[in-house]
Design an enzyme around this catalytic site. Structure first.
Site, short mmCIF file in Angstrom:
data_model
loop_
_atom_site.label_atom_id
_atom_site.label_comp_id
_atom_site.label_asym_id
_atom_site.label_seq_id
_atom_site.Cartn_x
_atom_site.Cartn_y
_atom_site.Cartn_z
N CYS A 249 89.01 24.06 45.35
CA CYS A 249 89.39 25.46 45.10
C CYS A 249 90.18 25.67 43.82
O CYS A 249 89.67 26.25 42.86
CB CYS A 249 90.19 25.99 46.29
SG CYS A 249 89.20 26.06 47.78
N1 LIG Z 1 87.22 23.33 51.24
C1 LIG Z 1 88.09 24.31 51.19
O1 LIG Z 1 89.25 24.09 51.44
C2 LIG Z 1 87.65 25.74 50.86
C3 LIG Z 1 88.56 26.77 51.10
C4 LIG Z 1 88.18 28.10 50.83
C5 LIG Z 1 86.93 28.35 50.29
N2 LIG Z 1 86.07 27.31 50.02
C6 LIG Z 1 84.74 27.65 49.46
O2 LIG Z 1 83.76 27.57 50.48
C7 LIG Z 1 82.52 27.12 49.94
C8 LIG Z 1 82.05 25.89 50.68
O3 LIG Z 1 82.98 24.86 50.47
P1 LIG Z 1 83.12 23.59 51.41
O4 LIG Z 1 84.40 22.94 51.04
O5 LIG Z 1 82.85 23.97 52.82
O6 LIG Z 1 81.87 22.71 50.87
P2 LIG Z 1 81.28 21.37 51.51
O7 LIG Z 1 80.70 20.60 50.39
O8 LIG Z 1 82.29 20.75 52.42
O9 LIG Z 1 80.10 21.89 52.45
C9 LIG Z 1 78.98 22.56 51.99
C10 LIG Z 1 77.79 22.21 52.87
O10 LIG Z 1 76.69 23.01 52.43
C11 LIG Z 1 75.50 22.24 52.50
N3 LIG Z 1 74.50 22.85 51.64
C12 LIG Z 1 74.34 22.79 50.31
N4 LIG Z 1 73.30 23.54 49.90
C13 LIG Z 1 72.79 24.11 51.01
C14 LIG Z 1 71.71 25.00 51.24
N5 LIG Z 1 70.98 25.49 50.23
N6 LIG Z 1 71.44 25.37 52.51
C15 LIG Z 1 72.18 24.89 53.54
N7 LIG Z 1 73.22 24.05 53.39
C16 LIG Z 1 73.52 23.67 52.13
C17 LIG Z 1 75.96 20.86 52.07
O11 LIG Z 1 75.05 19.86 52.53
C18 LIG Z 1 77.34 20.75 52.74
O12 LIG Z 1 77.25 20.19 54.04
C19 LIG Z 1 82.77 26.89 48.45
O13 LIG Z 1 82.40 28.05 47.75
C20 LIG Z 1 84.28 26.71 48.38
O14 LIG Z 1 84.79 27.08 47.11
C21 LIG Z 1 86.41 26.01 50.31
#
Ligand SMILES: NC(=O)c1ccc[n+]([C@@H]2O[C@H](COP(=O)([O-])OP(=O)(O)OC[C@H]3O[C@@H](n4cnc5c(N)ncnc54)[C@H](O)[C@@H]3O)[C@@H](O)[C@H]2O)c1
Length: 421
Positions: A249
């Site tokens: 983030c």
């Molecule tokens: N991790 C955090 O603390 C956090 C906090 C707030 C917001 N976010 C935001 O949330 C979003 C997701 O982050 P995250 O940390 O959960 O990511 P992550 O990498 O942990 O998980 C994302 C998942 O999406 C899957 N994926 C990728 N492309 C795909 C598709 N086309 N169809 C289906 N699945 C698909 C991946 O295989 C993975 O399992 C990002 O935009 C991030 O900035 C993250």
């Protein structure tokens, strides 16, 4: 739920707990296999709870995109990284939006959760739904709702953190708010998808800028100055300096806003400056190590350096964008023999190089010419480290209250101090 990572999996389970039948669609066979076997890959989600949900049929994971046709509501939480040029990489969002568009039908509500620049939901998602012949606000409902999860936070979780929702039309906001209100405690509807998108970027830019400020203060003055300022009960919020910023983030999100504003001919100066200071911090840490070794008449070249903690923050296993990676790289570039210990990260690979955590034995500590605390996991016995190490460079203030050992302790904010509080 499209995307079953740090954000998607906890949210999917909140919906399942509220009584919905939830299907998680993820492109990763590995993730889907693990989840269907009842094994959580996310630290904040217990495998026991996940297994219960899978067994009861409330939650199911799949790599089969066509299952999206069964859904009444779709939330998208896929990665939004930066390209090498530090521009937004919208590939995952576009792929997910394509999949949803291909499988959408009237009556569905679609909510984007991935952090992104203002305009994404309207410019990238709406056309995909409309290409399917659906009118947004009438046939289908489209909104943006940013995730605020703070991994490892014992108080604030997906359920009790207030949730912002902004729709393309007022009806979209209303439908999406009604959906999330079934499983989350507090809803905060806002006027549009753009407002909801920029709220998240403001929150993370606020953190980046304030961390940049205390990191700069750490370079110019004693850490006790920050502690003393933090005794002011109003108008000051304490941020602590550190070896740099990490995670998915804070290092990335402000660049989404900076990029968007560049396309509108506006330069976001606070964002750029904070990012510059924060990304220099690993080099500041390495300078501290160099100075500390110098005082012992040693060079970095050939010295054994033990890095404690490589995850990007305390008590979690996430290494994405961790400043430890830069600290290790910079030390190795100067010829150091670097080992690391992290109770949460048994191994990792970077630039084709495999690293494995060494056990934190007395021998490992005494053998090191310097120990660098990069992440202050609470499981580590810092008193033993301080007792045995020749030199400790403490970038997290983990040793402040400990009894002195035989070696020297160098803190991030001390040498070269302008003021001593
Ligand atoms: N991790 C955090 O603390 C956090 C906090 C707030 C917001 N976010 C935001 O949330 C979003 C997701 O982050 P995250 O940390 O959960 O990511 P992550 O990498 O942990 O998980 C994302 C998942 O999406 C899957 N994926 C990728 N492309 C795909 C598709 N086309 N169809 C289906 N699945 C698909 C991946 O295989 C993975 O399992 C990002 O935009 C991030 O900035 C993250």
């Amino acid at each position: 739920m499209v995307g079953l990572g740090y954000v998607g999996l906890p949210l999917a389970l909140e919906f399942a707990k509220a009584g919905f039948r939830v299907i998680g669609y993820d492109v990763s066979e590995r993730v889907v296999g693990l989840l269907m076997a009842g094994k959580s890959h996310i630290q904040d989600v217990s495998s026991a709870e996940l297994a219960r949900m899978v067994k009861s049929g409330k939650f199911e994971a799949t790599t089969d995109e066509s299952r999206l046709q069964e859904m009444d509501a779709v939330s998208i939480a896929v990665p939004t990284p930066l390209a090498k040029t530090r521009d937004p990489d919208m590939g995952y969002v576009i792929a997910a939006a394509d999949a949803v568009g291909r499988n959408c039908r009237p009556g569905v509500v679609v909510v984007l959760e991935s952090t992104t620049y203002p305009g994404t939901t309207r410019d990238l998602l709406q056309p995909k739904l409309e290409a399917a012949g659906l009118t947004v606000g009438e046939d289908v409902f489209l909104a943006f709702s940013p995730e605020r999860v703070d991994p490892g936070n014992p108080i604030w979780n997906t359920k009790n953190t207030p949730k912002i929702v902004g729709g393309i039309t007022p009806a979209c906001t209303e439908v999406a708010t009604a959906l999330y209100a079934t499983c989350l405690d507090t809803m905060v509807p806002v006027s549009s998808t753009e407002t909801a998108e920029i709220v998240k970027l403001l929150e993370n830019t606020f953190r980046s800028v304030n961390i940049g400020l205390v990191n700069e203060m750490a370079i110019v003055c004693d850490k006790l100055v920050i502690e003393a300022a933090a005794t002011k009960p109003f108008g000051f919020m304490k941020f602590t300096p550190g070896p740099g910023i990490g995670g998915h983030c804070i290092p990335l999100d402000p660049h989404y806003l900076a990029w968007k504003m560049r396309t509108l001919n506006y330069k976001t100066r606070f964002i750029d400056l904070a990012s510059e200071i924060n990304s220099e911090m690993p080099a500041v840490v390495v300078r501290k190590v160099t100075q500390a070794l110098n005082e012992e008449r040693k060079a970095v070249n050939g010295s054994r350096i033990l890095v404690l903690g490589v995850a990007y923050k305390r008590d979690i296993d996430d290494m994405r964008e961790s400043p430890a990676l830069d600290v290790i790289r910079l030390l190795e570039q100067q010829g150091a023999d670097v080992a690391y210990h992290d109770p949460y990260v048994p191994k990792f690979s970077e630039d084709g190089h495999e690293y494995a955590s060494v056990p934190l034995t007395d021998d490992e500590i005494t053998r090191a010419d310097a120990v660098v605390i990069v992440t202050d996991h609470s499981k580590v016995d810092y008193q033993r480290v301080v007792q045995l190490a020749k030199v400790v460079v403490d970038t997290r203030n983990a040793t402040a209250k400990l009894a002195k050992g035989k070696g020297r302790i160098v803190s991030l904010a001390s040498a070269g101090s302008f003021a001593n509080a």
